[in-house]
Design a protein around this motif. Sequence first.
Motif, mmCIF file in Angstrom:
data_model
loop_
_atom_site.group_PDB
_atom_site.id
_atom_site.type_symbol
_atom_site.label_atom_id
_atom_site.label_comp_id
_atom_site.label_asym_id
_atom_site.label_seq_id
_atom_site.Cartn_x
_atom_site.Cartn_y
_atom_site.Cartn_z
ATOM 1 N N HIS A 1 0.854 -1.181 0.000
ATOM 2 C CA HIS A 1 0.000 0.000 0.000
ATOM 3 C C HIS A 1 0.898 1.241 0.000
ATOM 4 O O HIS A 1 1.766 1.373 0.865
ATOM 5 N N PRO A 2 0.707 2.158 -0.956
ATOM 6 C CA PRO A 2 1.595 3.322 -1.041
ATOM 7 C C PRO A 2 1.514 4.261 0.163
ATOM 8 O O PRO A 2 2.484 4.940 0.478
ATOM 9 N N GLY A 3 0.373 4.274 0.843
ATOM 10 C CA GLY A 3 0.227 5.171 1.985
ATOM 11 C C GLY A 3 0.702 4.584 3.297
ATOM 12 O O GLY A 3 1.383 5.236 4.082
ATOM 13 N N THR A 4 0.352 3.310 3.524
ATOM 14 C CA THR A 4 0.667 2.690 4.818
ATOM 15 C C THR A 4 1.914 1.825 4.783
ATOM 16 O O THR A 4 2.499 1.541 5.828
ATOM 17 N N GLY A 5 2.283 1.355 3.603
ATOM 18 C CA GLY A 5 3.404 0.429 3.491
ATOM 19 C C GLY A 5 3.021 -1.008 3.807
ATOM 20 O O GLY A 5 3.863 -1.898 3.793
ATOM 21 N N ASP A 6 1.726 -1.254 4.098
ATOM 22 C CA ASP A 6 1.271 -2.616 4.408
ATOM 23 C C ASP A 6 1.317 -3.497 3.165
ATOM 24 O O ASP A 6 1.024 -3.047 2.050
ATOM 25 N N LEU A 7 1.666 -4.758 3.383
ATOM 26 C CA LEU A 7 1.606 -5.762 2.333
ATOM 27 C C LEU A 7 0.138 -6.002 1.981
ATOM 28 O O LEU A 7 -0.680 -6.295 2.856
ATOM 29 N N LEU A 8 -0.215 -5.877 0.715
ATOM 30 C CA LEU A 8 -1.585 -6.100 0.250
ATOM 31 C C LEU A 8 -1.734 -7.589 -0.075
ATOM 32 O O LEU A 8 -1.430 -8.025 -1.175
ATOM 33 N N LEU A 9 -2.189 -8.350 0.901
ATOM 34 C CA LEU A 9 -2.293 -9.797 0.709
ATOM 35 C C LEU A 9 -3.435 -10.189 -0.215
ATOM 36 O O LEU A 9 -3.290 -11.076 -1.038
ATOM 37 N N GLY A 10 -4.577 -9.547 -0.077
ATOM 38 C CA GLY A 10 -5.682 -9.874 -0.964
ATOM 39 C C GLY A 10 -7.029 -9.800 -0.289
ATOM 40 O O GLY A 10 -7.175 -9.221 0.784
ATOM 41 N N ASP A 11 -8.010 -10.419 -0.927
ATOM 42 C CA ASP A 11 -9.403 -10.346 -0.505
ATOM 43 C C ASP A 11 -9.960 -11.746 -0.260
ATOM 44 O O ASP A 11 -9.578 -12.708 -0.933
ATOM 45 N N ILE A 12 -10.905 -11.797 0.681
ATOM 46 C CA ILE A 12 -11.590 -13.036 1.037
ATOM 47 C C ILE A 12 -13.092 -12.763 0.981
ATOM 48 O O ILE A 12 -13.545 -11.727 1.460
ATOM 49 N N ALA A 13 -13.850 -13.687 0.404
ATOM 50 C CA ALA A 13 -15.314 -13.612 0.421
ATOM 51 C C ALA A 13 -15.843 -14.919 1.001
ATOM 52 O O ALA A 13 -15.408 -16.004 0.586
ATOM 53 N N ILE A 14 -16.736 -14.797 1.981
ATOM 54 C CA ILE A 14 -17.256 -15.972 2.678
ATOM 55 C C ILE A 14 -18.786 -15.936 2.661
ATOM 56 O O ILE A 14 -19.389 -14.906 2.939
ATOM 57 N N SER A 15 -19.380 -17.081 2.366
ATOM 58 C CA SER A 15 -20.833 -17.212 2.370
ATOM 59 C C SER A 15 -21.337 -17.489 3.781
ATOM 60 O O SER A 15 -20.949 -18.481 4.410
ATOM 61 N N ILE A 16 -22.224 -16.649 4.257
ATOM 62 C CA ILE A 16 -22.819 -16.832 5.577
ATOM 63 C C ILE A 16 -23.680 -18.097 5.606
ATOM 64 O O ILE A 16 -23.646 -18.852 6.579
ATOM 65 N N GLN A 17 -24.418 -18.355 4.535
ATOM 66 C CA GLN A 17 -25.240 -19.563 4.491
ATOM 67 C C GLN A 17 -24.378 -20.823 4.558
ATOM 68 O O GLN A 17 -24.751 -21.811 5.198
ATOM 69 N N LYS A 18 -23.208 -20.773 3.923
ATOM 70 C CA LYS A 18 -22.310 -21.938 3.965
ATOM 71 C C LYS A 18 -21.709 -22.103 5.358
ATOM 72 O O LYS A 18 -21.486 -23.233 5.800
ATOM 73 N N ILE A 19 -21.437 -21.006 6.053
ATOM 74 C CA ILE A 19 -20.970 -21.123 7.438
ATOM 75 C C ILE A 19 -21.997 -21.916 8.228
ATOM 76 O O ILE A 19 -21.657 -22.868 8.939
ATOM 77 N N ARG A 20 -23.258 -21.535 8.091
ATOM 78 C CA ARG A 20 -24.334 -22.216 8.833
ATOM 79 C C ARG A 20 -24.472 -23.690 8.432
ATOM 80 O O ARG A 20 -24.497 -24.578 9.281
ATOM 81 N N SER A 21 -24.588 -23.945 7.142
ATOM 82 C CA SER A 21 -24.856 -25.316 6.690
ATOM 83 C C SER A 21 -23.666 -26.239 6.956
ATOM 84 O O SER A 21 -23.854 -27.404 7.334
ATOM 85 N N GLN A 22 -22.457 -25.752 6.800
ATOM 86 C CA GLN A 22 -21.283 -26.596 7.019
ATOM 87 C C GLN A 22 -21.044 -26.829 8.509
ATOM 88 O O GLN A 22 -20.630 -27.918 8.902
ATOM 89 N N ALA A 23 -21.310 -25.844 9.339
ATOM 90 C CA ALA A 23 -21.191 -26.046 10.788
ATOM 91 C C ALA A 23 -22.144 -27.155 11.223
ATOM 92 O O ALA A 23 -21.771 -28.052 11.994
ATOM 93 N N GLU A 24 -23.361 -27.112 10.710
ATOM 94 C CA GLU A 24 -24.341 -28.145 11.047
ATOM 95 C C GLU A 24 -23.909 -29.504 10.496
ATOM 96 O O GLU A 24 -23.949 -30.514 11.205
ATOM 97 N N ALA A 25 -23.472 -29.526 9.246
ATOM 98 C CA ALA A 25 -23.072 -30.789 8.620
ATOM 99 C C ALA A 25 -21.881 -31.437 9.316
ATOM 100 O O ALA A 25 -21.815 -32.664 9.425
#
Length: 166
Positions: free
Chosen positions: A93-117
């Motif tokens: 990041h040019p302002g902070t100097g932080d390493l830009l690792l990337g992005d994560i997207a998570i499905s809330i419905q999958k959290i629920r269904s997989q926790a149950e499963a």
Amino acid sequence: MNIEISYESEDKLGIPYEEIIEKVALEAMKYEHCPYEAEINVLLTDDDRIKELNSQFRYIDNTTDVLSFPMVDFQRGGDFSVLEDELSDMYFHPGTGDLLLGDIAISIQKIRSQAEAYGHSLERELAFLVAHSMFHLMGYDHVDDREREIMEGKQREVLDNLGIVR
């Protein structure tokens, strides 16, 4: 570590998701001995949005539990030496100097269904998905059995280190 979390769903998890995401992401970075402060973006969303993202970026027209969008072109998983060359400025990041690792997207419905499963808590499922994705952001994959075993071992150790068990 700078973690930007967006929650884009009317389905409320009812767990301290921000705390879980932060502690798992930090532990994964510590586990991999990342020598940099890092930045990630995490989107908690619904199956429809995950399906859109999966279709748009992976050309797979299905829902999934988690998507990872790494910013760094690692030669080998967890090998941060790639960031020492002359082109590495694009990963920070040019302002902070932080390493830009990337992005994560998570499905809330999958959290629920997989926790149950799998018979465990929502907290454990979210923690697992974050750990899984963090290792993708740090260059790991699970294309073959050997890579899968390595990645699964790392995920398990991070969760064990935090006392997050099934």
